[in-house]
Design a protein around this motif. Structure first.
Motif, PDB file in Angstrom:
ATOM      1  N   LEU A  34       0.964  -1.035   0.090  1.00  0.00           N
ATOM      2  CA  LEU A  34      -0.095   0.003  -0.100  1.00  0.00           C
ATOM      3  C   LEU A  34       0.857   1.307   0.025  1.00  0.00           C
ATOM      4  CD1 LEU A  34      -2.668  -1.287   2.830  1.00  0.00           C
ATOM      5  CD2 LEU A  34      -2.985  -0.897   0.284  1.00  0.00           C
ATOM      6  N   PHE A  35       0.516   2.179  -0.774  1.00  0.00           N
ATOM      7  CA  PHE A  35       1.234   3.437  -0.775  1.00  0.00           C
ATOM      8  C   PHE A  35       0.233   4.623  -0.529  1.00  0.00           C
ATOM      9  CE2 PHE A  35       4.859   1.309  -2.977  1.00  0.00           C
ATOM     10  CZ  PHE A  35       4.273   0.286  -3.505  1.00  0.00           C
ATOM     11  N   TRP A  36       1.071   6.034  -0.100  1.00  0.00           N
ATOM     12  CA  TRP A  36       0.562   7.145  -0.292  1.00  0.00           C
ATOM     13  C   TRP A  36       1.152   7.893  -1.073  1.00  0.00           C
ATOM     14  CZ3 TRP A  36      -4.101   9.392   1.497  1.00  0.00           C
ATOM     15  CH2 TRP A  36      -4.821   8.445   2.226  1.00  0.00           C
ATOM     16  N   TYR A  37       0.719   8.777  -2.032  1.00  0.00           N
ATOM     17  CA  TYR A  37       1.303   9.568  -3.013  1.00  0.00           C
ATOM     18  C   TYR A  37       0.822  10.827  -2.869  1.00  0.00           C
ATOM     19  CZ  TYR A  37       3.470   5.742  -5.680  1.00  0.00           C
ATOM     20  OH  TYR A  37       4.349   4.612  -6.041  1.00  0.00           O
ATOM     21  N   LYS A  38       1.742  11.807  -2.899  1.00  0.00           N
ATOM     22  CA  LYS A  38       1.277  13.382  -2.863  1.00  0.00           C
ATOM     23  C   LYS A  38       1.316  13.787  -4.562  1.00  0.00           C
ATOM     24  CE  LYS A  38       3.396  17.459  -1.120  1.00  0.00           C
ATOM     25  NZ  LYS A  38       4.444  17.915  -0.199  1.00  0.00           N
ATOM     26  N   GLN A  39       0.534  14.546  -4.714  1.00  0.00           N
ATOM     27  CA  GLN A  39       0.293  15.348  -5.927  1.00  0.00           C
ATOM     28  C   GLN A  39       0.147  16.746  -5.783  1.00  0.00           C
ATOM     29  OE1 GLN A  39      -2.605  14.715  -9.027  1.00  0.00           O
ATOM     30  NE2 GLN A  39      -0.928  14.487 -10.630  1.00  0.00           N
ATOM     31  N   PRO A  40       1.491  17.433  -5.643  1.00  0.00           N
ATOM     32  CA  PRO A  40       1.298  19.044  -5.431  1.00  0.00           C
ATOM     33  C   PRO A  40       0.767  19.645  -6.844  1.00  0.00           C
ATOM     34  CG  PRO A  40       3.460  18.508  -6.009  1.00  0.00           C
ATOM     35  CD  PRO A  40       2.538  17.127  -5.870  1.00  0.00           C
ATOM     36  N   PRO A  41       0.448  20.992  -6.723  1.00  0.00           N
ATOM     37  CA  PRO A  41       0.047  21.660  -7.994  1.00  0.00           C
ATOM     38  C   PRO A  41       0.794  21.412  -9.202  1.00  0.00           C
ATOM     39  CG  PRO A  41      -0.211  23.020  -6.176  1.00  0.00           C
ATOM     40  CD  PRO A  41       0.401  21.829  -5.550  1.00  0.00           C
ATOM     41  N   SER A  42       2.274  21.190  -9.047  1.00  0.00           N
ATOM     42  CA  SER A  42       3.032  20.805 -10.226  1.00  0.00           C
ATOM     43  C   SER A  42       2.480  19.575 -10.884  1.00  0.00           C
ATOM     44  CB  SER A  42       4.581  20.635  -9.747  1.00  0.00           C
ATOM     45  OG  SER A  42       4.589  19.465  -8.802  1.00  0.00           O
ATOM     46  N   ARG A  43       1.679  18.810 -10.142  1.00  0.00           N
ATOM     47  CA  ARG A  43       1.203  17.394 -10.634  1.00  0.00           C
ATOM     48  C   ARG A  43       2.096  16.340 -10.771  1.00  0.00           C
ATOM     49  NH1 ARG A  43      -3.608  18.570 -14.922  1.00  0.00           N
ATOM     50  NH2 ARG A  43      -4.121  16.617 -13.958  1.00  0.00           N
ATOM     51  N   VAL A  48       5.068   9.282  -0.649  1.00  0.00           N
ATOM     52  CA  VAL A  48       5.294   9.624   0.550  1.00  0.00           C
ATOM     53  C   VAL A  48       5.471   8.681   1.452  1.00  0.00           C
ATOM     54  CG1 VAL A  48       3.852  10.742   2.485  1.00  0.00           C
ATOM     55  CG2 VAL A  48       3.383  11.545   0.350  1.00  0.00           C
ATOM     56  N   ILE A  49       4.883   7.540   1.509  1.00  0.00           N
ATOM     57  CA  ILE A  49       5.116   6.420   2.347  1.00  0.00           C
ATOM     58  C   ILE A  49       4.607   4.903   1.764  1.00  0.00           C
ATOM     59  CG2 ILE A  49       3.012   6.433   3.688  1.00  0.00           C
ATOM     60  CD1 ILE A  49       4.816   6.232   6.315  1.00  0.00           C
ATOM     61  N   ARG A  50       5.274   3.850   2.160  1.00  0.00           N
ATOM     62  CA  ARG A  50       5.041   2.657   1.827  1.00  0.00           C
ATOM     63  C   ARG A  50       4.643   1.667   3.021  1.00  0.00           C
ATOM     64  NH1 ARG A  50       9.227   0.979  -2.142  1.00  0.00           N
ATOM     65  NH2 ARG A  50      10.418   1.151  -0.344  1.00  0.00           N
ATOM     66  N   GLN A  51       4.090   0.760   2.575  1.00  0.00           N
ATOM     67  CA  GLN A  51       3.653  -0.424   3.802  1.00  0.00           C
ATOM     68  C   GLN A  51       3.468  -1.604   3.175  1.00  0.00           C
ATOM     69  OE1 GLN A  51       2.920   0.180   7.408  1.00  0.00           O
ATOM     70  NE2 GLN A  51       3.061  -2.081   7.353  1.00  0.00           N
ATOM     71  N   LEU A  77      -3.366   7.786   6.756  1.00  0.00           N
ATOM     72  CA  LEU A  77      -2.051   8.649   6.627  1.00  0.00           C
ATOM     73  C   LEU A  77      -2.019   9.755   7.725  1.00  0.00           C
ATOM     74  CD1 LEU A  77       0.528   9.383   5.646  1.00  0.00           C
ATOM     75  CD2 LEU A  77      -0.482  10.976   3.991  1.00  0.00           C
ATOM     76  N   LYS A  78      -1.299   9.627   8.635  1.00  0.00           N
ATOM     77  CA  LYS A  78      -1.133  10.866   9.648  1.00  0.00           C
ATOM     78  C   LYS A  78      -0.062  11.844   9.200  1.00  0.00           C
ATOM     79  CE  LYS A  78       0.169  10.337  13.926  1.00  0.00           C
ATOM     80  NZ  LYS A  78       0.098  10.207  15.521  1.00  0.00           N
ATOM     81  N   ILE A  79      -0.211  13.096   9.231  1.00  0.00           N
ATOM     82  CA  ILE A  79       0.623  14.136   8.900  1.00  0.00           C
ATOM     83  C   ILE A  79       0.909  14.976  10.104  1.00  0.00           C
ATOM     84  CG2 ILE A  79       1.406  15.886   7.408  1.00  0.00           C
ATOM     85  CD1 ILE A  79      -0.468  15.099   5.197  1.00  0.00           C
ATOM     86  N   SER A  80       1.958  14.922  10.824  1.00  0.00           N
ATOM     87  CA  SER A  80       2.094  15.658  11.920  1.00  0.00           C
ATOM     88  C   SER A  80       2.922  17.052  11.643  1.00  0.00           C
ATOM     89  CB  SER A  80       2.921  14.749  13.116  1.00  0.00           C
ATOM     90  OG  SER A  80       2.412  13.568  13.123  1.00  0.00           O
ATOM     91  N   ASP A  81       2.679  17.945  12.756  1.00  0.00           N
ATOM     92  CA  ASP A  81       3.432  19.273  12.384  1.00  0.00           C
ATOM     93  C   ASP A  81       3.293  19.662  10.852  1.00  0.00           C
ATOM     94  OD1 ASP A  81       6.784  20.278  12.457  1.00  0.00           O
ATOM     95  OD2 ASP A  81       5.049  21.611  12.912  1.00  0.00           O
ATOM     96  N   CYS A  92      -4.125   7.434  -2.319  1.00  0.00           N
ATOM     97  CA  CYS A  92      -3.985   6.169  -1.644  1.00  0.00           C
ATOM     98  C   CYS A  92      -3.989   5.148  -2.870  1.00  0.00           C
ATOM     99  CB  CYS A  92      -5.029   5.740  -0.629  1.00  0.00           C
ATOM    100  SG  CYS A  92      -4.803   4.147   0.171  1.00  0.00           S
ATOM    101  N   ALA A  93      -2.757   4.065  -2.712  1.00  0.00           N
ATOM    102  CA  ALA A  93      -2.718   3.254  -3.612  1.00  0.00           C
ATOM    103  C   ALA A  93      -2.471   1.831  -3.371  1.00  0.00           C
ATOM    104  CB  ALA A  93      -1.829   3.502  -4.705  1.00  0.00           C
ATOM    105  N   TYR A  94      -3.010   0.938  -4.159  1.00  0.00           N
ATOM    106  CA  TYR A  94      -2.929  -0.395  -3.972  1.00  0.00           C
ATOM    107  C   TYR A  94      -1.938  -1.155  -4.899  1.00  0.00           C
ATOM    108  CZ  TYR A  94      -4.101  -5.442  -2.913  1.00  0.00           C
ATOM    109  OH  TYR A  94      -4.217  -6.650  -2.781  1.00  0.00           O
TER     110      TYR A  94
END
Lengths: 115, 114
Positions: A34-43, A48-51, A77-81, A92-94
């Motif tokens: 499982l993954f979390w990916y981030k896509q900022p305005p630049s696309r 971000v993280i993998r499990q 996904l927890k984002i701190s600070d 989120c991706a599988y």
């Protein structure tokens, strides 16, 4: 077929606070990634993280951590600070297994960080 | 490491013409690359899996004659949109596999068909 559900189309958080993005998935496989990916305005898609499903320990990358509940098929996904630069779409991706490994994405959550 | 480039980053073409998009792995060899399509404010939809030296595997509903994929080398895959129409306007993203569980994405190509 595997499906990934992100139930929060949009979320907002104050700078320096903590936010949690939800993700559930459906699969009959026992081993997967499982993954979390981030896509900022630049696309540009940024990992971000993998499990790995066979690992019980939740993955952590600096301010990013996951809460992986295999029995519940939940992967939040927890984002701190939170920082202004965290503002982006989060997907989120599988990763399917079995010879034709491919990513199945959720619909995404748009995260806004308020100063 | 693990950098993937795409060229061009933005292309405008007239309806009925063809356009080619290149995806390159700059510092690694990729036997498998993937092509995705992303509509505004939507998620990524896998179009096809590209394997070096063999025919691409297309997802259900993707027209293989319209979206031609060639993976001629371990560092280059190309997507050609043939006889483009305005409905083909979209953001196309490629990724390259570096390992069994890892993909790196290109920066994407915005296609506008007028």
């Amino acid at each position: 077929a595997q499906t990934v559900t992100q139930s929060q189309p949009e979320m907002s958080v104050q700078e320096a606070e903590t936010v949690t993005l939800s993700c559930t998935y459906d699969t009959s496989e026992s081993d997967y990634y499982l993954f979390w990916y981030k896509q900022p305005p630049s696309r540009q898609m940024i990992l971000v993280i993998r499990q790995e499903a066979y690992k019980q320990q939740n993955a952590t990358e600096n301010r990013f951590s996951v809460n992986f509940q295999k029995a519940a098929k939940s992967f939040s996904l927890k984002i701190s600070d939170s920082q202004l630069g965290d503002a982006a779409m989060y997907f989120c991706a599988y990763l399917t297994q079995g010879g034709s490994e491919k990513l199945v994405f959720g619909k995404g959550t748009k995260l806004t960080v308020n100063p | 490491g693990a950098v993937v480039s795409q060229h061009p980053s933005w292309v405008i073409c007239k309806s009925g013409t063809s356009v080619k998009i290149e995806c390159r792995s700059l510092d690694f060899q990729a036997t498998t690359m993937f092509w995705y399509r992303q509509f505004p404010k939507q998620s990524l939809m896998l179009m096809a899996t590209s394997n070096e030296g063999s025919k691409a595997t297309y997802e259900q509903g993707v027209e293989k004659d319209k979206f031609l994929i060639n993976h001629a080398s371990l560092t280059l895959s190309t997507l050609t949109v043939t006889s483009a129409h305005p409905e083909d306007s979209s953001f196309y993203i490629c990724s390259a596999r570096t390992g069994p569980d890892e993909q790196y994405f290109g920066p994407g190509t915005r296609l506008t068909v007028t």
